[in-house]
Design a protein around this motif. Structure first.
Motif, PDB file in Angstrom:
ATOM      1  N   ALA A 347       0.829  -1.209   0.000  1.00 12.99           N
ATOM      2  CA  ALA A 347       0.000   0.000   0.000  1.00 12.99           C
ATOM      3  C   ALA A 347       0.861   1.255   0.000  1.00 12.99           C
ATOM      4  O   ALA A 347       0.528   2.252  -0.659  1.00 12.99           O
ATOM      5  N   LEU A 348       1.974   1.234   0.711  1.00 14.49           N
ATOM      6  CA  LEU A 348       2.876   2.376   0.722  1.00 14.49           C
ATOM      7  C   LEU A 348       3.531   2.573  -0.643  1.00 14.49           C
ATOM      8  O   LEU A 348       3.594   3.693  -1.171  1.00 14.49           O
ATOM      9  N   LYS A 349       3.998   1.479  -1.246  1.00 19.20           N
ATOM     10  CA  LYS A 349       4.585   1.572  -2.586  1.00 19.20           C
ATOM     11  C   LYS A 349       3.558   2.062  -3.599  1.00 19.20           C
ATOM     12  O   LYS A 349       3.873   2.883  -4.471  1.00 19.20           O
ATOM     13  N   SER A 350       2.326   1.578  -3.483  1.00 17.65           N
ATOM     14  CA  SER A 350       1.278   1.991  -4.421  1.00 17.65           C
ATOM     15  C   SER A 350       0.993   3.483  -4.295  1.00 17.65           C
ATOM     16  O   SER A 350       0.796   4.168  -5.307  1.00 17.65           O
ATOM     17  N   TYR A 351       0.984   4.008  -3.090  1.00 13.93           N
ATOM     18  CA  TYR A 351       0.734   5.445  -2.924  1.00 13.93           C
ATOM     19  C   TYR A 351       1.830   6.265  -3.579  1.00 13.93           C
ATOM     20  O   TYR A 351       1.564   7.228  -4.295  1.00 13.93           O
ATOM     21  N   LEU A 352       3.084   5.881  -3.323  1.00 13.58           N
ATOM     22  CA  LEU A 352       4.200   6.633  -3.910  1.00 13.58           C
ATOM     23  C   LEU A 352       4.182   6.539  -5.430  1.00 13.58           C
ATOM     24  O   LEU A 352       4.482   7.515  -6.127  1.00 13.58           O
ATOM     25  N   ARG A 353       3.816   5.358  -5.948  1.00 13.55           N
ATOM     26  CA  ARG A 353       3.834   5.154  -7.397  1.00 13.55           C
ATOM     27  C   ARG A 353       2.690   5.907  -8.082  1.00 13.55           C
ATOM     28  O   ARG A 353       2.824   6.330  -9.227  1.00 13.55           O
ATOM     29  N   GLU A 354       1.551   6.082  -7.418  1.00 16.37           N
ATOM     30  CA  GLU A 354       0.392   6.706  -8.035  1.00 16.37           C
ATOM     31  C   GLU A 354       0.369   8.223  -7.876  1.00 16.37           C
ATOM     32  O   GLU A 354      -0.580   8.873  -8.316  1.00 16.37           O
ATOM     33  N   LEU A 355       1.384   8.805  -7.237  1.00 16.21           N
ATOM     34  CA  LEU A 355       1.440  10.263  -7.160  1.00 16.21           C
ATOM     35  C   LEU A 355       1.603  10.844  -8.562  1.00 16.21           C
ATOM     36  O   LEU A 355       2.387  10.338  -9.365  1.00 16.21           O
ATOM     37  N   PRO A 356       0.879  11.911  -8.900  1.00 20.35           N
ATOM     38  CA  PRO A 356       1.061  12.517 -10.231  1.00 20.35           C
ATOM     39  C   PRO A 356       2.488  12.997 -10.463  1.00 20.35           C
ATOM     40  O   PRO A 356       2.985  12.934 -11.586  1.00 20.35           O
ATOM     41  N   GLU A 357       3.127  13.470  -9.404  1.00 21.08           N
ATOM     42  CA  GLU A 357       4.531  13.883  -9.462  1.00 21.08           C
ATOM     43  C   GLU A 357       5.283  13.139  -8.369  1.00 21.08           C
ATOM     44  O   GLU A 357       4.769  13.004  -7.257  1.00 21.08           O
ATOM     45  N   PRO A 358       6.468  12.612  -8.666  1.00 14.47           N
ATOM     46  CA  PRO A 358       7.178  11.834  -7.639  1.00 14.47           C
ATOM     47  C   PRO A 358       7.477  12.663  -6.406  1.00 14.47           C
ATOM     48  O   PRO A 358       7.537  13.900  -6.459  1.00 14.47           O
ATOM     49  N   LEU A 359       7.666  11.965  -5.300  1.00  9.90           N
ATOM     50  CA  LEU A 359       7.927  12.654  -4.036  1.00  9.90           C
ATOM     51  C   LEU A 359       9.179  13.515  -4.120  1.00  9.90           C
ATOM     52  O   LEU A 359       9.266  14.565  -3.486  1.00  9.90           O
ATOM     53  N   MET A 360      10.149  13.083  -4.927  1.00  4.65           N
ATOM     54  CA  MET A 360      11.400  13.839  -5.058  1.00  4.65           C
ATOM     55  C   MET A 360      11.343  14.831  -6.221  1.00  4.65           C
ATOM     56  O   MET A 360      12.371  15.422  -6.562  1.00  4.65           O
ATOM     57  N   THR A 361      10.190  15.023  -6.834  1.00  7.08           N
ATOM     58  CA  THR A 361       9.809  16.062  -7.800  1.00  7.08           C
ATOM     59  C   THR A 361      10.507  15.922  -9.162  1.00  7.08           C
ATOM     60  O   THR A 361      11.648  15.491  -9.258  1.00  7.08           O
ATOM     61  N   PHE A 362       9.747  16.320 -10.194  1.00  2.00           N
ATOM     62  CA  PHE A 362      10.283  16.358 -11.561  1.00  2.00           C
ATOM     63  C   PHE A 362      11.323  17.472 -11.714  1.00  2.00           C
ATOM     64  O   PHE A 362      12.311  17.327 -12.433  1.00  2.00           O
ATOM     65  N   ASP A 363      11.062  18.621 -11.057  1.00  2.00           N
ATOM     66  CA  ASP A 363      11.941  19.779 -11.253  1.00  2.00           C
ATOM     67  C   ASP A 363      13.377  19.502 -10.826  1.00  2.00           C
ATOM     68  O   ASP A 363      14.319  20.056 -11.404  1.00  2.00           O
ATOM     69  N   LEU A 364      13.547  18.653  -9.812  1.00  2.00           N
ATOM     70  CA  LEU A 364      14.895  18.383  -9.298  1.00  2.00           C
ATOM     71  C   LEU A 364      15.458  17.077  -9.841  1.00  2.00           C
ATOM     72  O   LEU A 364      16.499  16.615  -9.353  1.00  2.00           O
TER      73      LEU A 364
END
Length: 605
Positions: A347-364
């Protein structure tokens, strides 16, 4: 005959580019000449619009309401829904929703059929008459007038020539030429009569053509109204469709909420937990740490720290789906899932994977990759620290929370087999991935390279969690979760605060208080350095281990330290090298064996 054809070709050569000819121009004023120029473009416009608009119709053209409705795709969809509804329980939520959807699709099909019939009657048929009857009739009169005028001009030329011939023969006097003179005179008289008759026809055709032009001028506004009426019919159709949909949706939502009146549905709807941006989720629920991250971490601290292959082994799909739904609908009812750490990790992996933008961000993303490419450890650590400082506040808080937990998980690697490298391999692609670039063929080629770099970044973050994210952390930050450990009472305090409480009963049974403080303090320091958590089942169910000598605890802590990790890494590297060495030999032996038996079968018996 050839002269007449040549004259006709000369007249056609003088025809204007917009259909205006010298024959008709001499009868028309400037205003009517402009009207005449609009005839052909108007005919083409009416024909082309009618053709394209006819192609937009979905029903059978010219059919009545019932036949037209049966041929519409919306009616076919309604029929399919009705057939599917028969196989479902009519009292179930899906059955009720499907039944109402069937009815609204049927209603929309009838609204569409009514719209198309109105469109045919008020727009398509008038455009068809305009392009196929009215304007072609005017253009036909124009061509008739042109031909009559051309014939009239030709006849006048012949009459003029005959008059000249008659005058010349009359000047020669009587004698034998008197018969020729009489014949010429009769011919002139005949031509005059024909010219008078043709002139009368020209005048009549001219009057009809002028009347057609005036009629077209007076009806141009009516023709323009066809297109205005088209948009009015479309607007009325969309208003009726929208009104029907709004009414059906309101009724459907009301019935659905009555069928499932969960009080937590409005508090934390499913769509606001998984698949939405981190900022939106935190703002709507008023949290600092995302609900799935905190809930899963607290449950794993309770039951899963010593689970072998955590985050690597997959959980059952049905259990994972039910956990995610419970997470969104009623997060206080998650205790039943504590016994399945792999489902919690999934469930934790699924939440991180389904974020529209990764937790560590596209910009960086590029900055993380540059930091991962640095070879010198000190420079790499500084680069990672600099990139972390540029993360948005909510992303930094959640990344810090997660990395602190993963660092503690890695401390149990002897039991759970999850080293920082293994954790980074399974979680790295869910924390950072490159932004999609359409039409970039090099993106797929660079996917493997970037994934390796992402693993390197996440592994470095886990190994240096205390440096990059200094300070202690309370994992039950919201106080919402109270997960009991096995054979232990419920505690809302963070695990780091409960560590001394497990060792406290030991000095209480010692009769002499003087020698007790030194070993207790030493043991508390040793236990605070070990990765064991009080919520772990093994730790809470082992009183003798709590009373073990401080030397054993210190030895375990040393084994879990850098030297123990280096030895394990060396053994793992040796195993990989042995495997890489043996694999080619294995495949070569299989190939030789296959070739041997193939040749053996080919030999004559």
């Amino acid at each position: 005959m050839m002269k007449r054809q040549l004259h006709r070709m000369r007249q056609l050569a003088h025809t204007g580019s917009l259909g205006r000819t010298p024959e008709t121009a001499e009868f028309l004023g400037e205003d009517l000449q402009q009207v005449e120029q609009r005839l052909e473009p108007a005919k083409r416009a009416a024909h082309n619009v009618h053709k394209r608009l006819q192609a937009c119709l979905q029903g059978q053209s010219g059919a009545d309401m019932d036949k037209r409705v049966k041929k519409l795709p919306l009616m076919a969809l309604s029929t399919t829904m009705a057939e599917s509804f028969k196989e479902l329980d009519p009292d179930s939520s899906m059955g009720k929703a499907l039944e109402m959807s069937c009815a609204i699709q049927n209603q929309l099909a009838r609204i569409l059929a009514e719209f198309e019939m109105t469109l045919e009657r008020d727009v398509l048929q008038p455009l068809s008459r305009l392009s196929e009857e009215e304007l072609p009739a005017i253009l036909k009169h124009k061509k008739s007038l042109q031909k009559l005028v051309s014939d009239w001009n030709t006849l006048k030329s012949r009459l003029s020539q005959a008059a000249k011939n008659s005058g010349s023969s009359q000047g020669l006097g009587g004698g034998p030429g008197s018969y020729s003179h009489t014949t010429t005179a009769n011919k002139v008289e005949t031509l005059k009569e024909e010219e008078e008759e043709l002139k009368r026809k020209v005048e009549q055709c001219k009057d009809e053509y002028l009347a057609d032009l005036y009629h077209f001028t007076t009806k141009e506004d009516t023709y323009a109204n066809y297109f205005i009426h088209l948009m009015e019919i479309q607007a009325d159709y969309h208003r009726k469709s929208l009104s029907s949909l709004d009414t059906a949706l309101a009724e459907l939502r009301e019935n659905h909420s009555q069928a499932d009146p969960s009080p937590s549905m409005t508090a934390a709807p499913f769509s606001r937990v998984y698949g939405v941006s981190l900022g939106t989720h935190l703002q709507e629920l008023g949290r600092d740490i995302a609900l799935p991250i905190e809930a899963c971490v607290v449950m794993l601290l309770s039951e899963g720290m010593k689970e072998e292959g955590l985050f690597r082994l997959a959980a059952g799909a049905s259990v994972l789906k039910r956990l995610k739904q419970t997470m969104a609908l009623d997060p206080r009812s998650l205790q039943e899932f504590c016994s399945d750490p792999h489902a919690v990790a999934g469930a934790l992996k699924s939440y991180l994977r389904e974020l529209p933008e990764p937790l560590m961000t596209f910009d960086l993303y590029d900055d993380w990759m540059r930091a991962a490419s640095l070879k010198e450890p000190g420079a790499r650590l500084e680069a990672l620290q600099e990139v972390c400082s540029r993360l948005p506040r909510e992303n930094f808080s959640n990344l810090r929370y997660l990395m602190k937990f993963l660092a503690q998980l890695a401390e149990e690697q002897e039991v759970n087999r999850m080293t920082p490298s293994n954790i980074a391999i399974v979680l790295g692609p869910n924390l950072l991935w490159p932004p999609e670039k359409e039409g970039d063929p090099a993106q797929l080629d660079a996917a493997s390279v970037s994934s390796i770099q992402v693993v390197g970044v996440v592994e470095a973050l886990i190994q240096n969690a205390d440096t990059l994210f200094p300070g202690d952390i309370n994992f039950n930050v919201s106080g919402l979760f109270s997960v009991p450990a096995p054979q232990d009472k419920v505690s809302d305090r963070p695990a780091s605060e409960e560590l001394p409480a497990v060792a406290m009963p030991t000095p209480a049974v010692v009769p002499s208080p003087a020698p007790t403080p030194v070993p207790v303090a030493a043991k508390e320091r040793a236990e605070s350095e070990t990765p064991l958590r009080p919520a772990s089942p093994k730790f809470s169910r082992s009183p003798p281990e709590a009373g073990a000598p401080a030397e054993d605890t210190a030895r375990k802590s040393e084994l879990a330290g850098p030297r123990g990790a280096a030895g394990r890494k060396e053994r793992l590297t040796y195993s990989y090298r042995t495997l890489i060495f043996l694999l080619p030999i294995y495949f070569f032996v299989r190939l030789v064996n296959k070739l041997f038996w193939t040749k053996l079968e080919q030999l004559p018996k």
